[in-house]
Design an enzyme around this catalytic site. Structure first.
Site, PDB file in Angstrom:
ATOM      1  N   GLN A 115       0.844  -1.200   0.000  1.00 33.71           N
ATOM      2  CA  GLN A 115       0.000   0.000   0.000  1.00 33.71           C
ATOM      3  C   GLN A 115       0.879   1.249   0.000  1.00 33.71           C
ATOM      4  OE1 GLN A 115      -2.303   0.307   3.612  1.00 33.71           O
ATOM      5  NE2 GLN A 115      -3.583   1.950   2.819  1.00 33.71           N
ATOM      6  N   GLY A 116       0.873   1.995  -1.110  1.00 36.20           N
ATOM      7  CA  GLY A 116       1.704   3.195  -1.229  1.00 36.20           C
ATOM      8  C   GLY A 116       0.914   4.461  -0.993  1.00 36.20           C
ATOM      9  N   TYR A 117       0.579   4.737   0.265  1.00 32.46           N
ATOM     10  CA  TYR A 117      -0.141   5.971   0.615  1.00 32.46           C
ATOM     11  C   TYR A 117       0.820   6.983   1.263  1.00 32.46           C
ATOM     12  CZ  TYR A 117      -5.012   4.180   0.152  1.00 32.46           C
ATOM     13  OH  TYR A 117      -6.220   3.707  -0.290  1.00 32.46           O
ATOM     14  N   SER A 118       1.360   6.610   2.451  1.00 32.38           N
ATOM     15  CA  SER A 118       2.100   7.581   3.267  1.00 32.38           C
ATOM     16  C   SER A 118       3.363   8.072   2.583  1.00 32.38           C
ATOM     17  CB  SER A 118       2.492   6.955   4.608  1.00 32.38           C
ATOM     18  OG  SER A 118       1.377   6.432   5.253  1.00 32.38           O
ATOM     19  N   SER A 150       4.559  -1.218   4.194  1.00 35.79           N
ATOM     20  CA  SER A 150       4.675  -2.589   4.698  1.00 35.79           C
ATOM     21  C   SER A 150       4.791  -3.562   3.541  1.00 35.79           C
ATOM     22  CB  SER A 150       3.443  -2.965   5.524  1.00 35.79           C
ATOM     23  OG  SER A 150       3.262  -2.040   6.567  1.00 35.79           O
ATOM     24  N   GLU A 234     -10.299  -1.673   6.050  1.00 31.64           N
ATOM     25  CA  GLU A 234      -9.243  -2.110   6.964  1.00 31.64           C
ATOM     26  C   GLU A 234      -9.819  -2.772   8.215  1.00 31.64           C
ATOM     27  OE1 GLU A 234      -5.760  -0.070   7.884  1.00 31.64           O
ATOM     28  OE2 GLU A 234      -5.532   0.919   5.966  1.00 31.64           O
ATOM     29  N   SER A 362      -3.855   7.453  13.592  1.00 32.94           N
ATOM     30  CA  SER A 362      -3.356   7.572  14.968  1.00 32.94           C
ATOM     31  C   SER A 362      -4.508   7.881  15.935  1.00 32.94           C
ATOM     32  CB  SER A 362      -2.311   8.684  15.044  1.00 32.94           C
ATOM     33  OG  SER A 362      -2.960   9.936  14.875  1.00 32.94           O
TER      34      SER A 362
HETATM   35  C1  LIG Z   1       3.642  -0.564  11.562  1.00 31.34           C
HETATM   36  C2  LIG Z   1       3.221   0.431  10.531  1.00 31.34           C
HETATM   37  C3  LIG Z   1       2.878   0.013   9.253  1.00 31.34           C
HETATM   38  C4  LIG Z   1       2.501   0.939   8.276  1.00 31.34           C
HETATM   39  N1  LIG Z   1       2.223   0.494   7.002  1.00 31.34           N
HETATM   40  C5  LIG Z   1       1.909   1.385   6.046  1.00 31.34           C
HETATM   41  C6  LIG Z   1       1.689   0.965   4.688  1.00 31.34           C
HETATM   42  O1  LIG Z   1       1.788  -0.229   4.372  1.00 31.34           O
HETATM   43  N2  LIG Z   1       1.413   1.888   3.747  1.00 31.34           N
HETATM   44  C7  LIG Z   1       1.296   3.217   4.048  1.00 31.34           C
HETATM   45  O2  LIG Z   1       1.009   4.004   3.145  1.00 31.34           O
HETATM   46  N3  LIG Z   1       1.511   3.668   5.321  1.00 31.34           N
HETATM   47  C8  LIG Z   1       1.825   2.787   6.315  1.00 31.34           C
HETATM   48  N4  LIG Z   1       2.064   3.224   7.618  1.00 31.34           N
HETATM   49  C9  LIG Z   1       2.039   4.659   7.876  1.00 31.34           C
HETATM   50  C10 LIG Z   1       0.884   5.141   8.732  1.00 31.34           C
HETATM   51  O3  LIG Z   1      -0.294   5.185   7.977  1.00 31.34           O
HETATM   52  C11 LIG Z   1       1.288   6.542   9.251  1.00 31.34           C
HETATM   53  O4  LIG Z   1       2.365   6.347  10.156  1.00 31.34           O
HETATM   54  C12 LIG Z   1       0.162   7.241   9.936  1.00 31.34           C
HETATM   55  O5  LIG Z   1      -0.827   7.611   9.013  1.00 31.34           O
HETATM   56  C13 LIG Z   1       0.672   8.513  10.671  1.00 31.34           C
HETATM   57  O6  LIG Z   1       1.357   9.335   9.771  1.00 31.34           O
HETATM   58  P1  LIG Z   1       2.837   9.857  10.095  1.00 31.34           P
HETATM   59  O7  LIG Z   1       3.679   8.681  10.493  1.00 31.34           O
HETATM   60  O8  LIG Z   1       3.278  10.669   8.934  1.00 31.34           O
HETATM   61  O9  LIG Z   1       2.716  10.773  11.374  1.00 31.34           O
HETATM   62  P2  LIG Z   1       2.195  12.258  11.403  1.00 31.34           P
HETATM   63  O10 LIG Z   1       0.958  12.398  10.599  1.00 31.34           O
HETATM   64  O11 LIG Z   1       3.328  13.171  11.108  1.00 31.34           O
HETATM   65  O12 LIG Z   1       1.809  12.381  12.927  1.00 31.34           O
HETATM   66  C14 LIG Z   1       2.776  12.562  13.962  1.00 31.34           C
HETATM   67  C15 LIG Z   1       2.029  12.777  15.261  1.00 31.34           C
HETATM   68  O13 LIG Z   1       1.231  13.971  15.175  1.00 31.34           O
HETATM   69  C16 LIG Z   1      -0.125  13.666  15.438  1.00 31.34           C
HETATM   70  N5  LIG Z   1      -1.001  14.465  14.549  1.00 31.34           N
HETATM   71  C17 LIG Z   1      -0.905  14.574  13.204  1.00 31.34           C
HETATM   72  N6  LIG Z   1      -1.895  15.367  12.734  1.00 31.34           N
HETATM   73  C18 LIG Z   1      -2.635  15.738  13.800  1.00 31.34           C
HETATM   74  C19 LIG Z   1      -3.805  16.548  13.970  1.00 31.34           C
HETATM   75  N7  LIG Z   1      -4.412  17.111  12.921  1.00 31.34           N
HETATM   76  N8  LIG Z   1      -4.289  16.710  15.231  1.00 31.34           N
HETATM   77  C20 LIG Z   1      -3.678  16.141  16.306  1.00 31.34           C
HETATM   78  N9  LIG Z   1      -2.568  15.365  16.209  1.00 31.34           N
HETATM   79  C21 LIG Z   1      -2.049  15.175  14.970  1.00 31.34           C
HETATM   80  C22 LIG Z   1      -0.293  12.187  15.129  1.00 31.34           C
HETATM   81  O14 LIG Z   1      -1.343  11.633  15.852  1.00 31.34           O
HETATM   82  C23 LIG Z   1       1.061  11.643  15.598  1.00 31.34           C
HETATM   83  O15 LIG Z   1       1.053  11.438  16.986  1.00 31.34           O
HETATM   84  C24 LIG Z   1       2.443   2.317   8.600  1.00 31.34           C
HETATM   85  C25 LIG Z   1       2.781   2.751   9.894  1.00 31.34           C
HETATM   86  C26 LIG Z   1       3.172   1.828  10.849  1.00 31.34           C
HETATM   87  C27 LIG Z   1       3.541   2.339  12.216  1.00 31.34           C
END
Ligand SMILES: Cc1cc2nc3c(=O)[nH]c(=O)nc-3n(C[C@H](O)[C@H](O)[C@H](O)COP(=O)(O)OP(=O)(O)OC[C@H]3O[C@@H](n4cnc5c(N)ncnc54)[C@H](O)[C@@H]3O)c2cc1C
Length: 385
Positions: A115-118, A150, A234, A362
């Protein structure tokens, strides 16, 4: 609708148990295991539409399969993303040619997906995606970076959310592209080493990678709608199975607490009982949600469920090491920081569960959804974080 299991479901459960126990030692590598599952017809049970090399069964039987799989202790499925995320999305938004091309290899366990989202600047704020896809004849040319992808190191295909209209802002001008990982364009997968010492996810760099024009799902510019609908898949049936896995882990923590005598510590004992009670509540809640599966969606329900299980599981990870006392922090004597270190199950649970409150949306994001869509509180100022 009442959710329950009939005599037929019990017979199905017996069939599943027999098959799984007959394959307990077979798995081999994860790819071979996917093919074994596919050949036996266990992939795609919940697709709702047959004819793609899959068979379909009733909702209770989907639950039975997922529960029994979780109970068996067999390896985590590397085909999960293709089966449970991509396939329902294609069934909802794909055209016939896409369905016929992509679903049978998923059902057979032959093609694995990621999944290529983030992206580094687009996680919680997914509409900030910057990876660009530019039309060139029969292809899109893709340039950009994804992160936390992942299983990208095992996958044959990746569904990529990319910007096809550079002038459109935020969730406009995005498209959902199906991209082969092995191709003439450059795709580099760099593993990210985790706290656990393993690398389950990766950075993925696209430098002129290609996707065929007919492999855009839902039409150009419709990527946000398709991507959001996928996130809705999901959850669901897998929640109950997840709780079977949780129950196994919980039993292990209780066993360790008995072994170390931590069960006699009144505080730890009370926390164990609390965890058990919450797990029961989560199970009843999941059963109730399934009972409503065919009715209107309950606002906020997925966010409530995600908040509950993620925090429960993280606390279980903490208990798993606390009941073991100081020995839980000890690594093997021959450990060197240069090599991946073997962790026992409790250490792995503690470290990996730190991620539970981040992936799949999150905690903070779930609370914002509940605040705005259920409680009707004012929206948070845009660009506040
Ligand atoms: C084990 C694991 C597997 C994953 N697998 C995939 C995958 O296969 N494909 C994929 O595309 N992604 C994947 N992800 C990514 C996951 O979707 C992101 O980590 C998640 O969406 C959070 O984005 P970020 O890491 O950029 O954190 P950020 O968005 O930068 O957030 C950092 C912190 O700020 C907080 N925050 C952010 N915005 C707000 C707001 N508006 N209000 C309050 N708090 C806020 C968040 O809650 C967090 O605590 C995976 C992540 C993990 C940990």
């Amino acid at each position: 609708m009442e959710f329950g299991f009939s005599e037929e479901d019990d017979a199905f459960r017996a069939e599943v148990r027999t098959w799984l126990s007959g394959h307990a030692d077979v798995p081999g590598d994860r790819r071979t295991w996917e093919r074994t599952l596919g050949a036996a017809g266990w992939i795609g049970l919940g697709w709702g539409e047959a004819g793609y090399g899959n068979r379909t069964v009733s909702l209770p039987q989907q639950v039975v399969w997922a529960e029994e799989y979780a109970r068996s202790g067999l390896p985590a499925r590397s085909g999960h993303i293709g089966e449970n995320l991509l396939a329902p999305t294609l069934l909802a938004h794909g055209d016939d040619v896409q369905k016929r091309r992509f679903l049978p290899p998923v059902a057979a366990g032959e093609e694995l997906w990621c999944q290529g989202y983030s992206e580094p600047g687009a996680g919680s704020d997914l509409a900030g995606v910057r990876t660009a896809a530019v039309r060139e004849g029969p292809y899109y040319r893709i340039t950009g970076q994804k992160i936390w992808t992942s299983l990208a190191h095992e996958a044959d295909w990746c569904f990529v959310l990319a910007r096809t209209d550079p002038d459109a802002r935020r969730h406009h001008g995005l498209s959902f592209l199906l991209v082969p990982m092995d191709q003439p364009g450059r795709i580099e997968v760099r593993p990210i080493r985790q706290l656990t010492g393993t690398s389950d996810f990766n950075e993925v760099f696209f430098d002129g990678a290609r996707a065929r024009v007919e492999h855009v799902v839902g039409g150009e510019g419709q990527g946000w709608r398709v991507a959001m609908s996928l996130l809705g898949f999901e959850r669901g049936v897998s929640t109950l199975a997840q709780q079977i896995g949780f129950a196994r882990e919980f039993a292990e923590v209780v066993r360790a607490a008995e072994e170390t005598g931590a069960v006699h510590d009144p505080v730890l004992r009370a926390r164990l009982v609390g965890q058990w009670a919450e797990l029961r509540v989560m199970r009843w809640n999941a059963l109730r949600t399934l009972g409503h599966a065919t009715g209107p969606a309950v606002p906020g329900a997925p966010s409530v469920a995600k908040l509950l299980w993620a925090n429960w599981h993280q606390r279980l990870g903490e208990l798993a090491v606390e009941v073991r006392g100081a020995t839980a922090t000890a690594g093997p004597a021959d450990w060197s920081p240069a090599s991946p270190y073997p962790l026992d199950a409790a250490q792995h649970l503690f470290l990996f569960s730190r991620a539970d409150t981040v992936y799949g949306g999150s905690d903070q994001i779930q609370r914002t959804i509940i605040a705005e869509r259920v409680l009707g509180l004012p929206g948070e100022p845009k660009g506040a974080v």
